[in-house]
Design an enzyme around this catalytic site. Structure first.
Site, PDB file in Angstrom:
ATOM      1  N   THR A  87      54.944  32.178  37.481  1.00  0.00           N
ATOM      2  CA  THR A  87      55.813  31.174  38.099  1.00  0.00           C
ATOM      3  C   THR A  87      56.825  31.928  38.946  1.00  0.00           C
ATOM      4  OG1 THR A  87      55.620  29.752  36.166  1.00  0.00           O
ATOM      5  CG2 THR A  87      57.417  29.261  37.687  1.00  0.00           C
ATOM      6  N   LYS A 162      54.618  23.076  40.589  1.00  0.00           N
ATOM      7  CA  LYS A 162      55.152  23.539  39.299  1.00  0.00           C
ATOM      8  C   LYS A 162      56.671  23.330  39.215  1.00  0.00           C
ATOM      9  CE  LYS A 162      55.673  26.239  35.585  1.00  0.00           C
ATOM     10  NZ  LYS A 162      55.178  25.945  34.261  1.00  0.00           N
ATOM     11  N   LYS A 237      65.220  29.395  34.459  1.00  0.00           N
ATOM     12  CA  LYS A 237      64.523  30.131  35.533  1.00  0.00           C
ATOM     13  C   LYS A 237      63.851  29.130  36.489  1.00  0.00           C
ATOM     14  CE  LYS A 237      60.372  32.748  36.514  1.00  0.00           C
ATOM     15  NZ  LYS A 237      59.102  33.300  36.085  1.00  0.00           N
TER      16      LYS A 237
HETATM   17  P1  NAD Z   1      56.238  38.166  29.549  1.00  0.00           P
HETATM   18  O1  NAD Z   1      57.528  38.772  29.896  1.00  0.00           O
HETATM   19  O2  NAD Z   1      55.854  38.022  28.106  1.00  0.00           O
HETATM   20  O3  NAD Z   1      55.038  38.949  30.300  1.00  0.00           O
HETATM   21  C1  NAD Z   1      55.141  39.555  31.552  1.00  0.00           C
HETATM   22  C2  NAD Z   1      54.438  40.895  31.472  1.00  0.00           C
HETATM   23  O4  NAD Z   1      54.405  41.510  32.755  1.00  0.00           O
HETATM   24  C3  NAD Z   1      55.123  41.882  30.519  1.00  0.00           C
HETATM   25  O5  NAD Z   1      54.202  42.305  29.530  1.00  0.00           O
HETATM   26  C4  NAD Z   1      55.559  43.031  31.424  1.00  0.00           C
HETATM   27  O6  NAD Z   1      55.496  44.309  30.807  1.00  0.00           O
HETATM   28  C5  NAD Z   1      54.543  42.905  32.552  1.00  0.00           C
HETATM   29  N1  NAD Z   1      54.957  43.549  33.807  1.00  0.00           N
HETATM   30  C6  NAD Z   1      56.168  43.519  34.403  1.00  0.00           C
HETATM   31  N2  NAD Z   1      56.152  44.238  35.545  1.00  0.00           N
HETATM   32  C7  NAD Z   1      54.889  44.710  35.678  1.00  0.00           C
HETATM   33  C8  NAD Z   1      54.235  45.514  36.657  1.00  0.00           C
HETATM   34  N3  NAD Z   1      54.877  45.951  37.750  1.00  0.00           N
HETATM   35  N4  NAD Z   1      52.932  45.823  36.464  1.00  0.00           N
HETATM   36  C9  NAD Z   1      52.285  45.391  35.365  1.00  0.00           C
HETATM   37  N5  NAD Z   1      52.836  44.629  34.406  1.00  0.00           N
HETATM   38  C10 NAD Z   1      54.135  44.291  34.561  1.00  0.00           C
HETATM   39  O7  NAD Z   1      56.225  36.727  30.253  1.00  0.00           O
HETATM   40  P2  NAD Z   1      55.246  35.491  29.958  1.00  0.00           P
HETATM   41  O8  NAD Z   1      55.879  34.573  28.967  1.00  0.00           O
HETATM   42  O9  NAD Z   1      53.874  36.016  29.724  1.00  0.00           O
HETATM   43  O10 NAD Z   1      55.315  34.740  31.367  1.00  0.00           O
HETATM   44  C11 NAD Z   1      54.645  35.223  32.511  1.00  0.00           C
HETATM   45  C12 NAD Z   1      54.813  34.218  33.635  1.00  0.00           C
HETATM   46  O11 NAD Z   1      54.315  32.942  33.221  1.00  0.00           O
HETATM   47  C13 NAD Z   1      56.270  33.986  34.048  1.00  0.00           C
HETATM   48  O12 NAD Z   1      56.313  33.871  35.435  1.00  0.00           O
HETATM   49  C14 NAD Z   1      56.644  32.687  33.332  1.00  0.00           C
HETATM   50  O13 NAD Z   1      57.655  31.968  34.002  1.00  0.00           O
HETATM   51  C15 NAD Z   1      55.312  31.949  33.378  1.00  0.00           C
HETATM   52  N6  NAD Z   1      55.133  30.934  32.324  1.00  0.00           N
HETATM   53  C16 NAD Z   1      55.474  31.217  31.028  1.00  0.00           C
HETATM   54  C17 NAD Z   1      55.283  30.245  30.056  1.00  0.00           C
HETATM   55  C18 NAD Z   1      55.649  30.524  28.622  1.00  0.00           C
HETATM   56  O14 NAD Z   1      55.689  29.565  27.824  1.00  0.00           O
HETATM   57  N7  NAD Z   1      55.875  31.769  28.227  1.00  0.00           N
HETATM   58  C19 NAD Z   1      54.754  28.993  30.404  1.00  0.00           C
HETATM   59  C20 NAD Z   1      54.387  28.748  31.727  1.00  0.00           C
HETATM   60  C21 NAD Z   1      54.581  29.734  32.685  1.00  0.00           C
END
Ligand code: NAD
Length: 290
Positions: A87, A162, A237
């Site tokens: 997102t 979204k 966010k």
């Molecule tokens: P998270 O922080 O658990 O996962 C993100 C991952 O990206 C981490 O493991 C981090 O180490 C990795 N990362 C960061 N920089 C990087 C790079 N340069 N190269 C490789 N890996 C890298 O977050 P999440 O909860 O998995 O959410 C991910 C996305 O999904 C976000 O944009 C969030 O807004 C969206 N989202 C989350 C949810 C939820 O319920 N958690 C629901 C819908 C959408």
């Protein structure tokens, strides 16, 4: 298919696992030291992307997405597909799609709804932006990781859908919570309030499916001491992204603006950080008008 998966956090990890379980050859990369069942770990993003038919990214924000785009696009083969499920702001989604086009890569922005539970169960909803050809090529993966994918339009349209959806969600959660707090002060039983509103014109997803009052309606984070669920800081966010988009498109969004300010206060100067976004109800409960 050969798939590269970059960003294996709370959401990416189970999504990549589902692709591997479906029989695809998945090469994964994350900055953190993680393992995913069935996924071969690569030592960099470009390594995971090289020779992949499809690359999926699931990253925290637009800035990181732009940095990852700079790294992986030169490594991707022409004609490959890149599905970004993060997102992020609409401008970043459009910028990286433009960059992908120059590299002859078919880009789809495909943020999701459904949370960690939906990611694990393979029941996410995808909101996609990109060309018909890109959407068609991405569809088999949407079918594995989710239960529904809507092609919303050109690049950026998925992110637009979204943040509009989540702006409604933030506003209606606040409205539901403040109405419960008012009902309390008027001496109305919460169950009766639910019974009426959930079958009347005030009904909404936040009332009917995710009721913020403990012990009322179907099971929700309210019944688990407001453990997320969908954390208040993630709601913040998404609300901020909605206001960023409203600024850049000159849209008047007064309710979205108020909701953003309230979640900002809740997360940054009250005790909302780490709580579910429905914990707005105990917040209102303890307040007076002044
Ligand atoms: P998270 O922080 O658990 O996962 C993100 C991952 O990206 C981490 O493991 C981090 O180490 C990795 N990362 C960061 N920089 C990087 C790079 N340069 N190269 C490789 N890996 C890298 O977050 P999440 O909860 O998995 O959410 C991910 C996305 O999904 C976000 O944009 C969030 O807004 C969206 N989202 C989350 C949810 C939820 O319920 N958690 C629901 C819908 C959408």
């Amino acid at each position: 298919m050969k798939i590269g998966f970059i960003g294996l956090g709370n959401m990416g990890n189970p999504m990549a696992a589902n692709l591997a379980k479906a029989g695809h050859d998945v090469s994964g990369f994350d900055m953190a030291d993680v393992t995913v069942p069935g996924v071969t770990m690569a030592s960099s993003g470009p390594e995971a992307a090289t020779d992949a038919d499809i690359v999926v990214t699931m990253l925290p924000n637009g800035q990181i997405l732009r940095a990852v785009a700079n790294e992986i696009l030169p490594a991707m083969r022409p004609g490959a597909v890149w599905i970004d499920c993060s997102t992020v702001d609409v401008d970043s989604a459009r910028a990286v799609a433009e960059q992908a086009k120059e590299a002859d890569v078919l880009a789809v922005d495909a943020p999701v709804s459904g949370g960690i539970g939906g990611a694990a169960a393979g029941t996410l909803t995808f909101m996609a932006g990109g060309s018909d050809a890109a959407f068609e090529k991405a569809s088999p993966l949407f079918d594995i990781m989710g239960q529904k994918a809507v092609h919303c339009g050109e690049s950026g349209a998925g992110q637009a859908a979204k943040i509009c959806n989540n702006m409604i969600l933030g506003v209606t959660m606040i409205a539901t919570c403040e109405a419960f707090a008012l009902a309390d002060k008027l001496g109305l039983d919460r169950q009766k309030m639910f019974d009426v509103v959930s079958t009347s014109s005030g009904y909404s997803w936040t009332m009917n499916a995710y009721c913020p009052a403990p012990g009322v309606g179907p099971a929700s984070p309210a019944d688990n001491d407001y453990q997320p669920g969908f954390a208040a800081e993630l709601m913040l966010k998404d609300l901020r992204l909605s206001q960023q988009a409203a600024e850049s498109s000159d849209a008047d969004t007064p309710m979205g603006q108020v909701a953003t300010a309230l979640y900002e206060k809740f997360v940054e100067s009250e005790d909302g950080l780490g709580k579910d976004f429905s914990a707005m109800l105990p917040r209102f409960e303890n307040r007076t008008r002044s």
